[in-house]
Write an enzyme that holds these catalytic residues in place. Structure first.
Site, PDB file in Angstrom:
ATOM      1  N   HIS A  80       1.023  -1.101  -0.163  1.00 42.29           N
ATOM      2  CA  HIS A  80       0.405  -0.022   0.145  1.00 42.29           C
ATOM      3  C   HIS A  80       1.368   1.137  -0.206  1.00 42.29           C
ATOM      4  O   HIS A  80       0.482   2.032  -0.569  1.00 42.29           O
ATOM      5  CB  HIS A  80      -0.845  -0.168   1.076  1.00 42.29           C
ATOM      6  CG  HIS A  80      -1.679   1.421   1.182  1.00 42.29           C
ATOM      7  ND1 HIS A  80      -3.142   1.349   1.321  1.00 42.29           N
ATOM      8  CD2 HIS A  80      -1.128   2.667   1.493  1.00 42.29           C
ATOM      9  CE1 HIS A  80      -3.425   2.218   1.407  1.00 42.29           C
ATOM     10  NE2 HIS A  80      -3.019   2.761   1.630  1.00 42.29           N
ATOM     11  N   GLU A  81       1.626   1.280   0.939  1.00 43.63           N
ATOM     12  CA  GLU A  81       3.047   2.528   1.439  1.00 43.63           C
ATOM     13  C   GLU A  81       3.516   2.820  -0.068  1.00 43.63           C
ATOM     14  O   GLU A  81       3.651   3.993  -1.203  1.00 43.63           O
ATOM     15  CB  GLU A  81       3.406   2.281   1.829  1.00 43.63           C
ATOM     16  CG  GLU A  81       2.709   2.433   3.295  1.00 43.63           C
ATOM     17  CD  GLU A  81       1.417   3.827   3.831  1.00 43.63           C
ATOM     18  OE1 GLU A  81       1.790   4.584   3.243  1.00 43.63           O
ATOM     19  OE2 GLU A  81       0.218   3.028   3.773  1.00 43.63           O
ATOM     20  N   HIS A  84       1.713   4.466  -3.129  1.00 40.95           N
ATOM     21  CA  HIS A  84       1.865   5.916  -2.944  1.00 40.95           C
ATOM     22  C   HIS A  84       3.355   6.480  -3.606  1.00 40.95           C
ATOM     23  O   HIS A  84       3.493   7.251  -3.861  1.00 40.95           O
ATOM     24  CB  HIS A  84       2.156   6.441  -1.371  1.00 40.95           C
ATOM     25  CG  HIS A  84       0.572   6.490  -0.573  1.00 40.95           C
ATOM     26  ND1 HIS A  84      -0.793   6.743  -1.166  1.00 40.95           N
ATOM     27  CD2 HIS A  84      -0.087   5.798   0.185  1.00 40.95           C
ATOM     28  CE1 HIS A  84      -1.551   6.641  -1.091  1.00 40.95           C
ATOM     29  NE2 HIS A  84      -1.046   5.428   0.475  1.00 40.95           N
TER      30      HIS A  84
END
Ligand SMILES: [Zn+2]
Ligand SMILES: [Zn+2]
Length: 165
Positions: A80-81, A84
């Site tokens: 998820h990170e 980004h």
């Protein structure tokens, strides 16, 4: 009332260096791109598993998910990170609302939200002694006006919880 010093709780947790290596390898495996910045542990993260810092591109992770019993959540949080991270560096839509974000997150199989720590209720409430820094993990909320540190009798402050709400 003294807060019983608790050391029996499973405190095994991966180190920041191991975290860094894990992020680097997941980046290469799932994104075919290197992670060239830093992965850090941030003890102040409360309701999220991780955070991407736009200003200097480092990633921060909630130490709860570095603990042995929660490690299975970590790859999804790292992905998820990294979504980004890689989208932002590529100048694409890196925010949750962006189509680029949603598509890439789905493609790599990243977590959509900070995982609920179900079945692990013991670690829901996290307190720390203001004086000596001793950590306490409790299943239930603790009245910090009534209980104090069992090690130094200092006052406690709430760090996190409940994550599973
Ligand atoms: Zn996010
Ligand atoms: Zn203390």
């Amino acid at each position: 009332m003294a807060f019983p010093a608790l050391t029996s709780y499973n405190n095994t947790m991966i180190s920041e260096q191991e975290l860094q290596q894990l992020v680097e390898s997941i980046s290469l495996e799932s994104f075919s791109r290197p992670f060239l910045h830093q992965a850090k542990i941030n003890r102040r993260l409360k309701t999220t598993g991780g955070r991407y810092q736009l200003s200097d591109h480092h990633l921060e992770f909630n130490p709860l998910f570095l603990k042995e019993e929660n490690l299975h959540y970590l790859p999804g949080i790292i992905k998820h990170e990294l979504v980004h991270y890689h989208l932002h560096l590529a100048g694409l839509g890196y925010q949750h609302k962006d189509r680029d974000f949603k598509l890439l997150l789905q493609k790599v199989g990243g977590s959509r939200y900070a995982p609920r720590l179900e079945g692990n209720k013991r670690s829901r409430w996290h307190y720390r002694c203001r004086q000596c820094g001793q950590d306490y993990w409790r299943q239930r909320q603790v009245n910090v006006k009534k209980y104090f540190c069992g090690r130094c009798r200092g006052k406690l402050k709430k760090i996190a919880g409940p994550l599973a709400k």
